[in-house]
Scaffold this active site. Structure first.
Site, PDB file in Angstrom:
ATOM      1  N   PHE A 290       0.836  -1.205   0.000  1.00  0.00           N
ATOM      2  CA  PHE A 290       0.000   0.000   0.000  1.00  0.00           C
ATOM      3  C   PHE A 290       0.872   1.256   0.000  1.00  0.00           C
ATOM      4  O   PHE A 290       0.624   2.212  -0.728  1.00  0.00           O
ATOM      5  CB  PHE A 290      -0.910   0.038   1.241  1.00  0.00           C
ATOM      6  CG  PHE A 290      -2.041  -0.948   1.202  1.00  0.00           C
ATOM      7  CD1 PHE A 290      -3.046  -0.822   0.252  1.00  0.00           C
ATOM      8  CD2 PHE A 290      -2.119  -1.988   2.116  1.00  0.00           C
ATOM      9  CE1 PHE A 290      -4.109  -1.719   0.226  1.00  0.00           C
ATOM     10  CE2 PHE A 290      -3.166  -2.888   2.090  1.00  0.00           C
ATOM     11  CZ  PHE A 290      -4.168  -2.751   1.149  1.00  0.00           C
ATOM     12  N   TYR A 291       1.878   1.253   0.871  1.00  0.00           N
ATOM     13  CA  TYR A 291       2.727   2.454   1.014  1.00  0.00           C
ATOM     14  C   TYR A 291       3.522   2.707  -0.272  1.00  0.00           C
ATOM     15  O   TYR A 291       3.477   3.803  -0.841  1.00  0.00           O
ATOM     16  CB  TYR A 291       3.668   2.266   2.206  1.00  0.00           C
ATOM     17  CG  TYR A 291       4.608   3.441   2.434  1.00  0.00           C
ATOM     18  CD1 TYR A 291       4.123   4.707   2.753  1.00  0.00           C
ATOM     19  CD2 TYR A 291       6.000   3.279   2.345  1.00  0.00           C
ATOM     20  CE1 TYR A 291       4.983   5.775   2.968  1.00  0.00           C
ATOM     21  CE2 TYR A 291       6.862   4.349   2.568  1.00  0.00           C
ATOM     22  CZ  TYR A 291       6.346   5.594   2.882  1.00  0.00           C
ATOM     23  OH  TYR A 291       7.206   6.657   3.095  1.00  0.00           O
ATOM     24  N   LEU A 292       4.230   1.671  -0.733  1.00  0.00           N
ATOM     25  CA  LEU A 292       5.124   1.888  -1.874  1.00  0.00           C
ATOM     26  C   LEU A 292       4.355   2.221  -3.146  1.00  0.00           C
ATOM     27  O   LEU A 292       4.774   3.089  -3.925  1.00  0.00           O
ATOM     28  CB  LEU A 292       6.013   0.662  -2.087  1.00  0.00           C
ATOM     29  CG  LEU A 292       7.023   0.412  -0.964  1.00  0.00           C
ATOM     30  CD1 LEU A 292       7.860  -0.824  -1.261  1.00  0.00           C
ATOM     31  CD2 LEU A 292       7.940   1.617  -0.776  1.00  0.00           C
TER      32      LEU A 292
END
Ligand SMILES: NC(=O)c1ccc[n+]([C@@H]2O[C@H](COP(=O)([O-])OP(=O)(O)OC[C@H]3O[C@@H](n4cnc5c(N)ncnc54)[C@H](OP(=O)(O)O)[C@@H]3O)[C@@H](O)[C@H]2O)c1
Length: 313
Positions: free
Chosen positions: A194-196
């Site tokens: 999700f973050y990357l």
């Protein structure tokens, strides 16, 4: 002044002279030329998102200390008010404006308030971000993992850019800084999806936009940060043990971006890795998949799943 802005790595070796030498050699280096910074920002309007903690807070304090009028945006309004009061006490100019990047209305109101009050924006620092390192099975029933990362790292910053960019282009000047992560150069890692993916998506979008805006005088620095010691990295034991920058030094890297306007700022190792990683994609994916099986989720991540909290990764 908030001393957490000077926090360093948890590992003694990384915190010592050797670790500091590595960070200095690898870069990017904080700006040390206060005169140049003041010459650049004095009397200008700087907008800093995610200014309630960490890198954004440090950046806001540094820019205000150099003479800019700083608009601090974030959700934790009591923190913003405190920081604004401390900036004013030190003789600087700053205003706190509530901002929730997850809300279309909030982003619109944030931009409207800035334009009504100041009529222009000289620097836009996209710093707010939501990190998440969590096994995917823990996110099956947590739509908020998708929503918070997408909104804070991608859709919210896009909306804010769409609101503030027209004025910058019309005036023919302005500088945008995107505080991204060095990991977007090799953006595949288990538990970080999700973050990357959201950081990478905004990096691609804003660089594309900047190619259209540059001929009109609006420039962009993409800051691909390595480890920085903030509440974001604190729960991740191995990240906070690496050599890296304090929040204050990271703020001075953003100041470098504003004063010198390079297209990119990144640790030097990122560039050879960004070439090598795609070439070695399959063996790296096999090795990383193997290694990650031995790494669990952080205590903070597990606790926030239990509590239904979405503030901490
Ligand atoms: N720390 C690292 O090692 C590291 C490494 C690479 C890149 N980065 C990037 O550096 C930037 C700064 O992070 P940091 O380390 O300083 O983390 P931090 O201390 O957790 O600060 C994150 C900031 O973002 C704000 N924020 C989060 N969600 C928001 C939302 N929906 N709307 C408005 N503001 C929101 C938070 O404010 P509120 O909670 O008050 O809203 C906070 O002020 C982030 O973009 C991060 O991705 C960090």
């Amino acid at each position: 002044m908030n001393t957490s802005l000077d926090a360093g790595p948890s590992n003694r070796l990384a915190a010592g002279p050797l670790g500091r030498a590595v960070v200095w050699l690898v870069g990017p280096r904080p700006l040390r030329d206060e005169v140049r910074l003041r010459r650049e920002v004095d009397g200008k309007i700087a907008v800093v998102t995610g200014a309630s903690f960490g890198v954004g807070e440090a950046t806001a304090r540094i820019l205000a200390g150099a003479g800019a009028t700083v608009v601090l945006g974030a959700r934790t309004v009591e923190r913003l008010d405190l920081i604004v009061a401390e900036i004013a006490e030190a003789g600087g100019n700053a205003v706190a404006v509530p901002l929730d990047l997850a809300s279309e209305e909030s982003v619109k109101s944030f931009a409207d308030q800035i334009l009504t009050r100041f009529g222009r924006v000289d620097y836009l620092v996209h710093n707010a971000g939501k990190s998440l390192r969590r096994s995917i099975h823990l996110s099956y029933d947590r739509p908020k993992d998708l929503n918070t990362t997408t909104s804070a790292n991608y859709i919210g910053p896009m909306r804010l850019t769409l609101a503030l960019l027209p004025g910058m282009r019309e005036r023919g000047c302005g500088h945008i800084v995107n505080v991204s992560t060095a990991a977007v150069m090799f953006p595949v890692a288990p538990k970080w999806g999700f973050y990357l993916s959201t950081k990478a998506a905004f990096d691609i979008w804003i660089r594309s936009v900047a190619m259209e805006a540059r001929p009109d005088g609006v420039t962009l620095t993409s800051f691909y940060a390595g480890a920085m010691f903030t509440r974001m990295s604190a729960p991740s034991g191995w990240v906070s043990a690496l050599p890296g920058h304090s929040a204050r030094d990271a703020g001075y890297i953003v100041a470098r971006a504003i004063a010198k306007k390079p297209r990119t700022l990144a640790p030097a190792v990122v560039w050879p890795l960004s070439v090598l990683v795609p070439l070695l994609r399959t063996p790296i994916e096999i090795l990383t998949t193997f290694l990650y099986r031995f790494l669990g989720d952080t205590a903070a991540s597990l606790a926030s799943v239990k509590k239904g909290d979405d503030r901490v990764a």
